[in-house]
Design a protein around this motif. Structure first.
Motif, PDB file in Angstrom:
ATOM      1  N   HIS A 273     -46.179  26.807  35.546  1.00 47.28           N
ATOM      2  CA  HIS A 273     -47.169  26.860  34.472  1.00 47.28           C
ATOM      3  C   HIS A 273     -48.259  25.806  34.662  1.00 47.28           C
ATOM      4  O   HIS A 273     -47.993  24.686  35.079  1.00 47.28           O
ATOM      5  N   CYS A 274     -49.494  26.229  34.392  1.00 39.82           N
ATOM      6  CA  CYS A 274     -50.671  25.356  34.506  1.00 39.82           C
ATOM      7  C   CYS A 274     -50.625  24.564  35.812  1.00 39.82           C
ATOM      8  O   CYS A 274     -50.692  23.342  35.819  1.00 39.82           O
ATOM      9  N   TYR A 275     -50.536  25.298  36.883  1.00 44.26           N
ATOM     10  CA  TYR A 275     -50.270  24.704  38.193  1.00 44.26           C
ATOM     11  C   TYR A 275     -51.445  23.829  38.643  1.00 44.26           C
ATOM     12  O   TYR A 275     -52.606  24.241  38.579  1.00 44.26           O
ATOM     13  N   SER A 276     -51.092  22.620  39.124  1.00 42.73           N
ATOM     14  CA  SER A 276     -52.145  21.697  39.577  1.00 42.73           C
ATOM     15  C   SER A 276     -51.838  21.115  40.956  1.00 42.73           C
ATOM     16  O   SER A 276     -52.512  20.206  41.410  1.00 42.73           O
ATOM     17  N   GLY A 277     -50.808  21.656  41.618  1.00 39.62           N
ATOM     18  CA  GLY A 277     -50.387  21.109  42.908  1.00 39.62           C
ATOM     19  C   GLY A 277     -51.126  21.717  44.088  1.00 39.62           C
ATOM     20  O   GLY A 277     -52.137  22.401  43.942  1.00 39.62           O
ATOM     21  N   SER A 278     -50.564  21.485  45.272  1.00 34.73           N
ATOM     22  CA  SER A 278     -51.196  21.917  46.518  1.00 34.73           C
ATOM     23  C   SER A 278     -50.893  23.376  46.826  1.00 34.73           C
ATOM     24  O   SER A 278     -49.964  23.976  46.263  1.00 34.73           O
ATOM     25  N   VAL A 279     -51.657  23.921  47.752  1.00 40.60           N
ATOM     26  CA  VAL A 279     -51.414  25.281  48.250  1.00 40.60           C
ATOM     27  C   VAL A 279     -50.045  25.341  48.921  1.00 40.60           C
ATOM     28  O   VAL A 279     -49.282  26.304  48.744  1.00 40.60           O
ATOM     29  N   GLU A 280     -49.688  24.302  49.669  1.00 37.92           N
ATOM     30  CA  GLU A 280     -48.411  24.272  50.389  1.00 37.92           C
ATOM     31  C   GLU A 280     -47.234  24.351  49.418  1.00 37.92           C
ATOM     32  O   GLU A 280     -46.297  25.128  49.623  1.00 37.92           O
ATOM     33  N   THR A 281     -47.297  23.554  48.340  1.00 38.99           N
ATOM     34  CA  THR A 281     -46.214  23.584  47.346  1.00 38.99           C
ATOM     35  C   THR A 281     -46.190  24.925  46.618  1.00 38.99           C
ATOM     36  O   THR A 281     -45.120  25.463  46.325  1.00 38.99           O
ATOM     37  N   ALA A 282     -47.362  25.479  46.358  1.00 43.59           N
ATOM     38  CA  ALA A 282     -47.440  26.799  45.719  1.00 43.59           C
ATOM     39  C   ALA A 282     -46.702  27.833  46.565  1.00 43.59           C
ATOM     40  O   ALA A 282     -45.935  28.661  46.044  1.00 43.59           O
ATOM     41  N   LYS A 283     -46.902  27.772  47.873  1.00 38.09           N
ATOM     42  CA  LYS A 283     -46.228  28.715  48.777  1.00 38.09           C
ATOM     43  C   LYS A 283     -44.714  28.524  48.745  1.00 38.09           C
ATOM     44  O   LYS A 283     -43.954  29.492  48.788  1.00 38.09           O
ATOM     45  N   GLN A 284     -44.264  27.268  48.669  1.00 37.80           N
ATOM     46  CA  GLN A 284     -42.830  26.983  48.538  1.00 37.80           C
ATOM     47  C   GLN A 284     -42.261  27.637  47.280  1.00 37.80           C
ATOM     48  O   GLN A 284     -41.180  28.210  47.293  1.00 37.80           O
ATOM     49  N   CYS A 285     -43.007  27.515  46.193  1.00 39.82           N
ATOM     50  CA  CYS A 285     -42.560  28.073  44.910  1.00 39.82           C
ATOM     51  C   CYS A 285     -42.558  29.605  44.949  1.00 39.82           C
ATOM     52  O   CYS A 285     -41.644  30.244  44.418  1.00 39.82           O
ATOM     53  N   ILE A 286     -43.562  30.175  45.577  1.00 33.68           N
ATOM     54  CA  ILE A 286     -43.633  31.633  45.712  1.00 33.68           C
ATOM     55  C   ILE A 286     -42.430  32.150  46.495  1.00 33.68           C
ATOM     56  O   ILE A 286     -41.851  33.186  46.160  1.00 33.68           O
ATOM     57  N   GLU A 287     -42.017  31.396  47.500  1.00 31.16           N
ATOM     58  CA  GLU A 287     -40.821  31.773  48.274  1.00 31.16           C
ATOM     59  C   GLU A 287     -39.572  31.788  47.399  1.00 31.16           C
ATOM     60  O   GLU A 287     -38.618  32.507  47.690  1.00 31.16           O
TER      61      GLU A 287
ATOM     62  N   LEU B 236     -56.227  21.715  27.105  1.00 36.25           N
ATOM     63  CA  LEU B 236     -56.878  22.066  28.380  1.00 36.25           C
ATOM     64  C   LEU B 236     -57.901  23.206  28.294  1.00 36.25           C
ATOM     65  O   LEU B 236     -57.878  24.150  29.085  1.00 36.25           O
ATOM     66  N   ALA B 237     -58.791  23.113  27.337  1.00 37.75           N
ATOM     67  CA  ALA B 237     -59.817  24.152  27.185  1.00 37.75           C
ATOM     68  C   ALA B 237     -60.689  24.232  28.429  1.00 37.75           C
ATOM     69  O   ALA B 237     -61.048  23.214  29.027  1.00 37.75           O
ATOM     70  N   PRO B 238     -61.021  25.458  28.853  1.00 35.97           N
ATOM     71  CA  PRO B 238     -61.871  25.622  30.042  1.00 35.97           C
ATOM     72  C   PRO B 238     -63.318  25.226  29.763  1.00 35.97           C
ATOM     73  O   PRO B 238     -63.739  25.157  28.607  1.00 35.97           O
ATOM     74  N   HIS B 239     -64.056  24.979  30.821  1.00 36.66           N
ATOM     75  CA  HIS B 239     -65.505  24.789  30.724  1.00 36.66           C
ATOM     76  C   HIS B 239     -66.115  26.068  30.137  1.00 36.66           C
ATOM     77  O   HIS B 239     -65.711  27.157  30.513  1.00 36.66           O
ATOM     78  N   PRO B 240     -67.024  26.043  29.202  1.00 32.97           N
ATOM     79  CA  PRO B 240     -67.783  24.896  28.676  1.00 32.97           C
ATOM     80  C   PRO B 240     -67.188  24.280  27.406  1.00 32.97           C
ATOM     81  O   PRO B 240     -67.870  23.575  26.691  1.00 32.97           O
ATOM     82  N   TYR B 241     -65.917  24.567  27.115  1.00 30.29           N
ATOM     83  CA  TYR B 241     -65.290  24.053  25.889  1.00 30.29           C
ATOM     84  C   TYR B 241     -64.420  22.829  26.155  1.00 30.29           C
ATOM     85  O   TYR B 241     -63.680  22.395  25.277  1.00 30.29           O
ATOM     86  N   ARG B 242     -64.488  22.288  27.355  1.00 34.91           N
ATOM     87  CA  ARG B 242     -63.628  21.160  27.730  1.00 34.91           C
ATOM     88  C   ARG B 242     -63.690  20.053  26.681  1.00 34.91           C
ATOM     89  O   ARG B 242     -64.765  19.673  26.229  1.00 34.91           O
ATOM     90  N   GLY B 243     -62.504  19.553  26.301  1.00 37.09           N
ATOM     91  CA  GLY B 243     -62.431  18.487  25.308  1.00 37.09           C
ATOM     92  C   GLY B 243     -62.313  18.998  23.886  1.00 37.09           C
ATOM     93  O   GLY B 243     -62.042  18.235  22.964  1.00 37.09           O
ATOM     94  N   LYS B 244     -62.510  20.299  23.676  1.00 36.79           N
ATOM     95  CA  LYS B 244     -62.379  20.883  22.340  1.00 36.79           C
ATOM     96  C   LYS B 244     -61.029  21.595  22.236  1.00 36.79           C
ATOM     97  O   LYS B 244     -60.303  21.706  23.224  1.00 36.79           O
ATOM     98  N   ARG B 245     -60.718  22.110  21.060  1.00 39.82           N
ATOM     99  CA  ARG B 245     -59.479  22.866  20.889  1.00 39.82           C
ATOM    100  C   ARG B 245     -59.569  24.158  21.698  1.00 39.82           C
ATOM    101  O   ARG B 245     -60.514  24.922  21.569  1.00 39.82           O
TER     102      ARG B 245
END
Length: 255
Positions: free
Chosen positions: A153-167, A207-216
């Motif tokens: 959830h709300c993944y912020s890691g590397s591509v390499e770790t993502a591939k490990q998780c997908i496996e 974690l609101a996306p741009h352009p709402y960053r910092g808001k609800r």
């Protein structure tokens, strides 16, 4: 059609206007939402919402930050609620080494217990990971979490770790941070990980996306996440919506 695969409509931030927030999501073509409960109060509220709205589903578990507060009777309660036909996952669980409320060993023990519970009730696991990637991946491997799979959830890691998780049978979920100008890793993941392994979410009210960053944040903003992924992948928003929706429906076993 979009699915917000991780939203906290059960949060206090929506106490005054949850109905309007839900309506705005529907108006934005967000036709299904998965509400995540992670302690006694938010689990109870999540169950109320899944009963009230046909298009809202629930994920229930215990958050690692509050691992010290979780009792065996809490886990038994989660297991009982997991029999509800609209409960579609266990979580969010995992590890959070950013905050120091719960010692690492207690977090890890609770994480293992919830992986085992998920396997017992045959539901996917929704993973929260903050500053704990090595231990999260190791425990998922040791507990054979691939048996049920789930979501990073709300993944912020590397591509390499993502591939490990997908496996290990996990999908990679991207939220608002992929839209942030300086978010190198989420953008790289969005670019390099195949669309059939991606989900979209808001984690609203956070974690609101741009352009709402910092808001609800709210679930009506999930199309902004899809738009950024489409831009990075050089495909249409419709393609991102279609594939991520199909991925979610398949994982959660919903129509």
């Amino acid at each position: 059609m979009f699915i917000d695969t991780h939203v906290h409509l059960n949060a206090d931030q929506y106490e005054e206007d949850v109905e309007e927030v839900i309506q705005r999501a529907i108006d934005a073509n967000v036709k299904k939402m998965v509400v995540v409960g992670f302690d006694t109060k938010t689990i109870s509220k999540a169950m109320e919402l899944v009963e009230q709205y046909s298009f809202i589903y629930g994920v229930i578990g215990w958050h690692p930050v509050d691992a010290v507060d979780c009792t065996e009777s809490d886990l038994h309660w989660i297991k009982e609620l997991a029999a509800h036909p609209k409960v579609v996952g266990i979580g969010e669980t995992g590890l959070d080494y950013h905050w120091d409320k719960s010692p690492k060993d207690i977090q890890q023990e609770l994480f293992r217990k919830q992986i085992r519970l998920a396997k017992e009730v045959e539901l996917p696991i929704i993973i929260h990971n903050r500053d704990a990637t090595g231990d999260v991946v190791r425990i998922l491997q040791e507990e054979n979490a691939a048996e049920v799979g789930g979501i990073m959830h709300c993944y912020s890691g590397s591509v390499e770790t993502a591939k490990q998780c997908i496996e290990m049978n996990f999908l990679i979920s991207l939220g608002g941070p992929v839209t942030f100008k300086n978010a190198r890793m989420p953008k790289e993941v969005a670019t390099k990980i195949s669309l059939d392994k991606l989900l979209i979410e808001t984690d609203a009210p956070y974690l609101a996306p741009h352009p709402y960053r910092g808001k609800r944040n709210e679930p009506s903003y999930v199309p902004l996440v899809a738009e950024e992924i489409a831009r990075l992948k050089e495909v249409s928003v419709e393609e991102v919506a279609k594939q991520t929706t199909a991925n979610a429906l398949q994982l959660f076993k919903i129509q």
